[in-house]
Design a protein around this motif. Structure first.
Motif, PDB file in Angstrom:
ATOM      1  N   VAL A 139       0.865  -1.178   0.000  1.00 27.01           N
ATOM      2  CA  VAL A 139       0.000   0.000   0.000  1.00 27.01           C
ATOM      3  C   VAL A 139       0.902   1.229   0.000  1.00 27.01           C
ATOM      4  CG1 VAL A 139      -1.846   1.238   1.188  1.00 27.01           C
ATOM      5  CG2 VAL A 139      -1.771  -1.274   1.254  1.00 27.01           C
ATOM      6  N   ALA A 140       0.678   2.099  -0.962  1.00 27.29           N
ATOM      7  CA  ALA A 140       1.537   3.270  -1.152  1.00 27.29           C
ATOM      8  C   ALA A 140       0.700   4.538  -1.128  1.00 27.29           C
ATOM      9  CB  ALA A 140       2.280   3.163  -2.490  1.00 27.29           C
ATOM     10  N   SER A 141       1.368   5.637  -0.864  1.00 29.04           N
ATOM     11  CA  SER A 141       0.690   6.936  -0.953  1.00 29.04           C
ATOM     12  C   SER A 141       0.657   7.384  -2.409  1.00 29.04           C
ATOM     13  CB  SER A 141       1.397   7.966  -0.075  1.00 29.04           C
ATOM     14  OG  SER A 141       2.754   8.080  -0.436  1.00 29.04           O
ATOM     15  N   ASN A 148      10.123   6.759  -4.543  1.00 32.54           N
ATOM     16  CA  ASN A 148      11.328   6.251  -3.895  1.00 32.54           C
ATOM     17  C   ASN A 148      11.003   5.152  -2.890  1.00 32.54           C
ATOM     18  OD1 ASN A 148      14.241   6.459  -3.159  1.00 32.54           O
ATOM     19  ND2 ASN A 148      13.367   7.106  -1.202  1.00 32.54           N
ATOM     20  N   THR A 149      10.045   5.396  -2.007  1.00 33.43           N
ATOM     21  CA  THR A 149       9.735   4.407  -0.981  1.00 33.43           C
ATOM     22  C   THR A 149       9.127   3.141  -1.583  1.00 33.43           C
ATOM     23  OG1 THR A 149       7.635   5.571  -0.582  1.00 33.43           O
ATOM     24  CG2 THR A 149       9.468   6.075   0.886  1.00 33.43           C
ATOM     25  N   THR A 150       8.346   3.307  -2.646  1.00 33.44           N
ATOM     26  CA  THR A 150       7.760   2.130  -3.292  1.00 33.44           C
ATOM     27  C   THR A 150       8.828   1.307  -3.997  1.00 33.44           C
ATOM     28  OG1 THR A 150       5.675   3.297  -3.599  1.00 33.44           O
ATOM     29  CG2 THR A 150       6.026   1.348  -4.940  1.00 33.44           C
ATOM     30  N   GLU A 151       9.750   1.976  -4.688  1.00 26.70           N
ATOM     31  CA  GLU A 151      10.805   1.234  -5.375  1.00 26.70           C
ATOM     32  C   GLU A 151      11.729   0.532  -4.384  1.00 26.70           C
ATOM     33  OE1 GLU A 151      13.989   1.705  -9.055  1.00 26.70           O
ATOM     34  OE2 GLU A 151      12.846   3.465  -8.371  1.00 26.70           O
ATOM     35  N   LEU A 152      12.032   1.179  -3.264  1.00 27.54           N
ATOM     36  CA  LEU A 152      12.857   0.527  -2.248  1.00 27.54           C
ATOM     37  C   LEU A 152      12.165  -0.712  -1.691  1.00 27.54           C
ATOM     38  CD1 LEU A 152      14.172   3.655  -0.305  1.00 27.54           C
ATOM     39  CD2 LEU A 152      15.572   2.022  -1.593  1.00 27.54           C
ATOM     40  N   THR A 153      10.862  -0.605  -1.441  1.00 30.90           N
ATOM     41  CA  THR A 153      10.119  -1.763  -0.946  1.00 30.90           C
ATOM     42  C   THR A 153      10.100  -2.885  -1.980  1.00 30.90           C
ATOM     43  OG1 THR A 153       8.725  -0.297   0.388  1.00 30.90           O
ATOM     44  CG2 THR A 153       7.905  -2.518  -0.006  1.00 30.90           C
ATOM     45  N   ALA A 154       9.892  -2.528  -3.241  1.00 33.31           N
ATOM     46  CA  ALA A 154       9.894  -3.530  -4.311  1.00 33.31           C
ATOM     47  C   ALA A 154      11.251  -4.223  -4.410  1.00 33.31           C
ATOM     48  CB  ALA A 154       9.546  -2.869  -5.643  1.00 33.31           C
ATOM     49  N   VAL A 190       8.254   1.959 -11.762  1.00 30.43           N
ATOM     50  CA  VAL A 190       9.432   1.867 -10.891  1.00 30.43           C
ATOM     51  C   VAL A 190       9.414   0.595 -10.061  1.00 30.43           C
ATOM     52  CG1 VAL A 190       9.663   4.377 -10.797  1.00 30.43           C
ATOM     53  CG2 VAL A 190       8.466   3.189  -8.941  1.00 30.43           C
ATOM     54  N   ALA A 191       8.219   0.097  -9.742  1.00 31.95           N
ATOM     55  CA  ALA A 191       8.111  -1.114  -8.934  1.00 31.95           C
ATOM     56  C   ALA A 191       8.106  -2.385  -9.773  1.00 31.95           C
ATOM     57  CB  ALA A 191       6.840  -1.064  -8.097  1.00 31.95           C
ATOM     58  N   ASP A 192       7.886  -2.240 -11.086  1.00 31.00           N
ATOM     59  CA  ASP A 192       7.742  -3.391 -11.973  1.00 31.00           C
ATOM     60  C   ASP A 192       6.676  -4.348 -11.425  1.00 31.00           C
ATOM     61  OD1 ASP A 192       8.168  -4.986 -14.189  1.00 31.00           O
ATOM     62  OD2 ASP A 192       9.851  -6.080 -13.272  1.00 31.00           O
ATOM     63  N   ALA A 193       5.548  -3.769 -11.058  1.00 30.95           N
ATOM     64  CA  ALA A 193       4.434  -4.536 -10.497  1.00 30.95           C
ATOM     65  C   ALA A 193       3.143  -3.806 -10.840  1.00 30.95           C
ATOM     66  CB  ALA A 193       4.588  -4.669  -8.983  1.00 30.95           C
ATOM     67  N   PRO A 194       2.039  -4.516 -10.919  1.00 31.80           N
ATOM     68  CA  PRO A 194       0.789  -3.872 -11.337  1.00 31.80           C
ATOM     69  C   PRO A 194       0.190  -2.983 -10.261  1.00 31.80           C
ATOM     70  CG  PRO A 194       0.403  -6.161 -10.767  1.00 31.80           C
ATOM     71  CD  PRO A 194       1.883  -5.974 -10.736  1.00 31.80           C
TER      72      PRO A 194
END
Length: 238
Positions: A139-141, A148-154, A190-194
């Motif tokens: 879950v992202a904002s 940045n935070t989403t890509e780091l999590t991915a 950036v996350a390479d995810a849907p």
């Protein structure tokens, strides 16, 4: 997908309301649902926690907390300061596995982000997901700073070999700025995810009946809903 682990890119990104939307959608489809909160922090013994909020919004779900700590801190820190036993990843996995024998879907909602520590040994929700071999939903904002935070999590999910199910925007703003519109395309890139959904800001304040009726329209088919990322992006194209 008998167990789905739900984490965030940080705190206050809409994890609990997203969890409730997934639960409500599954219940509407006739599935039995359990919600597991490994560690609830920042609430007193008789106050409502996140799992209770999911049940209020979604309906007849089974709820389970493994531990509750009074201070609003990372679970490992809150446990240490309270002089209470921490929750360890194996306990989380064992509880989720047991719930999965009795329910069609188990939602495991973490605290904060993926690597928030559960104990002083460095155990995290990611470790529990590995033990469960379960997919992880992030879950992202919506706005500036989320890439940045989403890509780091991915990156962390993939480094551990975990199944990254996708991303849900946990609080889609009523007034949409340029960054949020652009992030509809940039987040999955950036996350390479849907992108699997967008929950409207303030949805947690909806009357429960309205929340349950609307929830499927916020989630993609993989999460049981009818939301379309492409159609949603077109509606906000500038």
């Amino acid at each position: 997908m008998p167990v789905l682990v739900i984490t965030g890119t940080g705190t206050e990104v809409g994890k609990t309301v997203t969890t409730a939307a997934i639960a409500a959608t599954a219940l509407a489809a006739g599935r039995s649902v359990a919600v597991l909160k490994p560690a609830q922090t920042g609430v007193g013994p008789h106050e409502r926690g996140d799992a209770d909020e999911v049940a209020r919004l979604a309906g007849a779900v089974t709820t389970l907390e493994l531990a509750r700590y009074p201070e609003p801190l990372a679970p490992g820190t809150a446990a240490r300061r309270a002089g209470l036993a921490p929750v360890r990843p194996r306990e989380v996995a064992e509880a989720a596995d047991k719930l999965a024998t009795e329910h069609d879907l188990v939602l495991v909602e973490g605290a904060g982000g993926l690597l928030v520590r559960l104990d002083d040994d460095g155990g995290t929700l990611a470790d529990a997901a590995q033990l469960l071999d379960a997919p992880v939903l992030v879950v992202a904002s919506a706005g500036l700073g989320t890439l940045n935070t989403t890509e780091l999590t991915a990156h962390e999910l993939r480094s551990r070999g975990l199944d990254f199910a996708g991303i849900v925007i946990g609080s889609w703003p009523n007034e949409v700025d340029l960054a949020s519109r652009c992030n509809l395309a940039d987040l999955p890139m950036v996350a390479d995810a849907p992108l699997l959904g967008a929950v409207p800001s303030g949805a947690g304040a909806y009357p429960p009946a309205d929340f349950r009726a609307a929830a499927p329209s916020w989630l993609a088919p993989r999460l049981g809903g009818d939301w379309s990322a492409s159609a949603f992006a077109v509606s906000y194209a500038s």
